[in-house]
Design a protein around this motif. Structure first.
Motif, PDB file in Angstrom:
ATOM      1  N   GLU A 168     -26.829 -71.564 -14.542  1.00 35.08           N
ATOM      2  CA  GLU A 168     -27.908 -71.562 -13.234  1.00 35.08           C
ATOM      3  C   GLU A 168     -28.448 -72.977 -13.413  1.00 35.08           C
ATOM      4  O   GLU A 168     -28.990 -73.368 -12.275  1.00 35.08           O
ATOM      5  N   ARG A 169     -28.743 -73.602 -14.496  1.00 38.35           N
ATOM      6  CA  ARG A 169     -29.193 -74.880 -14.679  1.00 38.35           C
ATOM      7  C   ARG A 169     -28.381 -75.940 -14.214  1.00 38.35           C
ATOM      8  O   ARG A 169     -28.717 -77.191 -13.891  1.00 38.35           O
ATOM      9  N   GLY A 170     -27.067 -75.621 -14.391  1.00 41.93           N
ATOM     10  CA  GLY A 170     -26.177 -76.788 -13.761  1.00 41.93           C
ATOM     11  C   GLY A 170     -25.392 -77.272 -15.038  1.00 41.93           C
ATOM     12  O   GLY A 170     -24.606 -78.244 -14.585  1.00 41.93           O
ATOM     13  N   ALA A 171     -25.404 -76.544 -15.987  1.00 38.39           N
ATOM     14  CA  ALA A 171     -24.589 -77.053 -17.294  1.00 38.39           C
ATOM     15  C   ALA A 171     -23.483 -76.136 -17.557  1.00 38.39           C
ATOM     16  O   ALA A 171     -23.520 -74.905 -17.212  1.00 38.39           O
ATOM     17  N   GLU A 172     -22.596 -76.616 -18.393  1.00 40.28           N
ATOM     18  CA  GLU A 172     -21.419 -75.799 -18.882  1.00 40.28           C
ATOM     19  C   GLU A 172     -21.728 -75.415 -20.317  1.00 40.28           C
ATOM     20  O   GLU A 172     -22.126 -76.389 -21.274  1.00 40.28           O
ATOM     21  N   PRO A 173     -22.140 -74.038 -20.437  1.00 33.29           N
ATOM     22  CA  PRO A 173     -22.556 -73.752 -21.746  1.00 33.29           C
ATOM     23  C   PRO A 173     -21.311 -73.596 -22.924  1.00 33.29           C
ATOM     24  O   PRO A 173     -19.998 -73.205 -22.591  1.00 33.29           O
ATOM     25  N   VAL A 174     -21.531 -73.906 -24.093  1.00 42.34           N
ATOM     26  CA  VAL A 174     -20.627 -73.754 -25.201  1.00 42.34           C
ATOM     27  C   VAL A 174     -21.631 -73.066 -26.416  1.00 42.34           C
ATOM     28  O   VAL A 174     -22.847 -73.471 -26.586  1.00 42.34           O
ATOM     29  N   ALA A 175     -21.016 -72.305 -27.239  1.00 42.39           N
ATOM     30  CA  ALA A 175     -21.596 -71.602 -28.110  1.00 42.39           C
ATOM     31  C   ALA A 175     -21.822 -72.621 -29.329  1.00 42.39           C
ATOM     32  O   ALA A 175     -20.829 -73.295 -29.757  1.00 42.39           O
ATOM     33  N   TYR A 176     -22.866 -72.570 -30.042  1.00 42.66           N
ATOM     34  CA  TYR A 176     -23.174 -73.406 -31.238  1.00 42.66           C
ATOM     35  C   TYR A 176     -22.775 -72.688 -32.513  1.00 42.66           C
ATOM     36  O   TYR A 176     -22.320 -71.429 -32.504  1.00 42.66           O
ATOM     37  N   GLY A 177     -22.627 -73.418 -33.648  1.00 40.21           N
ATOM     38  CA  GLY A 177     -22.065 -72.868 -34.697  1.00 40.21           C
ATOM     39  C   GLY A 177     -20.647 -73.246 -35.290  1.00 40.21           C
ATOM     40  O   GLY A 177     -20.000 -74.127 -34.384  1.00 40.21           O
ATOM     41  N   ASP A 178     -20.243 -72.624 -36.082  1.00 39.98           N
ATOM     42  CA  ASP A 178     -18.883 -73.041 -36.553  1.00 39.98           C
ATOM     43  C   ASP A 178     -17.794 -72.956 -35.330  1.00 39.98           C
ATOM     44  O   ASP A 178     -17.742 -72.071 -34.625  1.00 39.98           O
ATOM     45  N   GLY A 179     -16.981 -74.193 -35.322  1.00 42.99           N
ATOM     46  CA  GLY A 179     -15.932 -74.222 -34.164  1.00 42.99           C
ATOM     47  C   GLY A 179     -16.617 -74.730 -32.932  1.00 42.99           C
ATOM     48  O   GLY A 179     -15.808 -75.213 -32.071  1.00 42.99           O
ATOM     49  N   LEU A 180     -17.635 -75.494 -33.126  1.00 41.14           N
ATOM     50  CA  LEU A 180     -18.345 -75.970 -32.047  1.00 41.14           C
ATOM     51  C   LEU A 180     -17.437 -77.162 -31.431  1.00 41.14           C
ATOM     52  O   LEU A 180     -17.281 -77.441 -30.331  1.00 41.14           O
ATOM     53  N   VAL A 181     -16.802 -78.107 -32.572  1.00 38.24           N
ATOM     54  CA  VAL A 181     -16.157 -79.354 -31.709  1.00 38.24           C
ATOM     55  C   VAL A 181     -15.044 -78.923 -31.054  1.00 38.24           C
ATOM     56  O   VAL A 181     -14.813 -79.515 -30.043  1.00 38.24           O
ATOM     57  N   GLU A 182     -14.523 -77.801 -31.405  1.00 35.19           N
ATOM     58  CA  GLU A 182     -13.123 -77.406 -30.812  1.00 35.19           C
ATOM     59  C   GLU A 182     -13.517 -76.780 -29.481  1.00 35.19           C
ATOM     60  O   GLU A 182     -12.608 -76.805 -28.428  1.00 35.19           O
ATOM     61  N   ARG A 183     -14.605 -76.028 -29.447  1.00 34.37           N
ATOM     62  CA  ARG A 183     -14.929 -75.499 -28.080  1.00 34.37           C
ATOM     63  C   ARG A 183     -15.362 -76.604 -27.068  1.00 34.37           C
ATOM     64  O   ARG A 183     -15.095 -76.568 -25.794  1.00 34.37           O
ATOM     65  N   VAL A 184     -16.247 -77.731 -27.459  1.00 29.63           N
ATOM     66  CA  VAL A 184     -16.500 -78.784 -26.748  1.00 29.63           C
ATOM     67  C   VAL A 184     -15.178 -79.475 -26.406  1.00 29.63           C
ATOM     68  O   VAL A 184     -14.941 -79.901 -24.995  1.00 29.63           O
ATOM     69  N   ARG A 185     -14.074 -79.664 -27.196  1.00 30.06           N
ATOM     70  CA  ARG A 185     -12.919 -80.354 -26.770  1.00 30.06           C
ATOM     71  C   ARG A 185     -12.293 -79.396 -25.799  1.00 30.06           C
ATOM     72  O   ARG A 185     -11.544 -80.270 -24.986  1.00 30.06           O
ATOM     73  N   GLU A 186     -12.299 -78.369 -25.629  1.00 32.61           N
ATOM     74  CA  GLU A 186     -11.643 -77.506 -24.615  1.00 32.61           C
ATOM     75  C   GLU A 186     -12.401 -77.890 -23.233  1.00 32.61           C
ATOM     76  O   GLU A 186     -11.557 -78.020 -22.202  1.00 32.61           O
TER      77      GLU A 186
END
Length: 286
Positions: A168-186
């Motif tokens: 709603e704020r205009g950001a693309e969300p990703v979950a924090y924690g283990d695997g963060l780098v891989e999720r952001v890379r997607e």
């Protein structure tokens, strides 16, 4: 305590709302003893919104009855804003915009100006793909809005329960924690151009995700300076706070309030802040 004295260039504010920030209970725990002197008894609180009740000599910017707000940090930790009255230097004060109610105005200064200063240090603009650690927190939420207003594309880390909120704020969300780098890379296969860390403990992920020439800053981790980043500490500045007031007036900035407490409930407010899961600002109302 007696009413505060009002010196030259100061205003006396009757406190209607004072925002709670993690730094308040960190100061109380001694976390800034190596940096700032404390004189006891200490009244905590660095955020305030209220009404001017007196002005010191040579203070033409304000008049009795003005509705104002301020990031009221002083050089010595003593006379804070969790009180009925606080004396504040005029250069740190801005007029409260009608678009913000008292609670919102009391919660905006420190969090909003921290977000603002961080993005300014990073020189965020329309060409940036910005990763924000802690994007649903008090500072991160405001940083998302300011970055979007500057034209940047934003990826924000948060728990899954806050993902719809970030969209709603205009950001693309990703979950924090283990695997963060891989999720952001997607979302950003080529990395991000800038990172704003409002959570702490994210330096390894930040460095791995930055594209060549990328910039990064943190409000929680001074070690970023050893890796080409900025450690951000916001300064009281009424003119910069007025810029945020202008954003609120044109509906580009929304301040969410999670709850309000009386002066005899400050301990409960600190407990809620320490849990670290509150979305929106906590407010003290004298």
């Amino acid at each position: 305590m007696p009413d505060p004295r009002v010196g030259p260039g100061q205003v006396l504010i009757e406190v209607w709302a004072a925002g709670v920030n993690p730094v308040d209970w960190k100061v109380m725990a001694g976390g800034l003893d190596g940096m700032m002197e404390a004189i006891f008894p200490v009244i905590p609180g660095w955020d305030v919104a209220g009404v001017v009740r007196a002005v010191g000599p040579d203070t033409p910017e304000f008049a009795i009855g003005d509705e104002v707000m301020s990031y009221a940090r002083k050089d010595v930790v003593r006379a804070g804003t969790f009180a009925e009255y606080v004396a504040v230097s005029a250069w740190s004060v801005a007029h409260k915009p009608p678009a913000l109610d008292w609670r919102q105005a009391g919660g905006l200064p420190l969090a909003g100006m921290t977000a603002q200063r961080t993005l300014e240090r990073l020189e965020i603009g329309p060409r940036d793909l910005l990763l924000i650690h802690g994007a649903s927190g008090g500072v991160g939420d405001l940083a998302v809005q300011i970055a979007r207003d500057r034209g940047a594309t934003v990826i924000g880390t948060a728990s899954e329960r806050n993902h719809a909120y970030l969209r709603e704020r205009g950001a693309e969300p990703v979950a924090y924690g283990d695997g963060l780098v891989e999720r952001v890379r997607e979302v950003a296969p080529g990395g991000v151009t800038a990172v704003a860390d409002f959570a702490g403990g994210q330096l390894d992920a930040t460095l791995e995700l930055l594209a060549p020439g990328g910039r990064h800053a943190s409000v929680a981790d001074p070690s970023v300076e050893q890796h080409g980043g900025h450690w951000v500490w916001v300064r009281p500045d009424g003119a910069k706070l007025a810029e945020l007031a202008g954003m609120a007036e044109r509906e580009a900035l929304i301040v969410d309030v999670a709850g309000a407490y009386k002066l005899d409930e400050v301990g409960a407010a600190f407990d809620a802040s320490r849990e670290g899961h509150t979305r929106g600002k906590l407010i003290i109302e004298p």
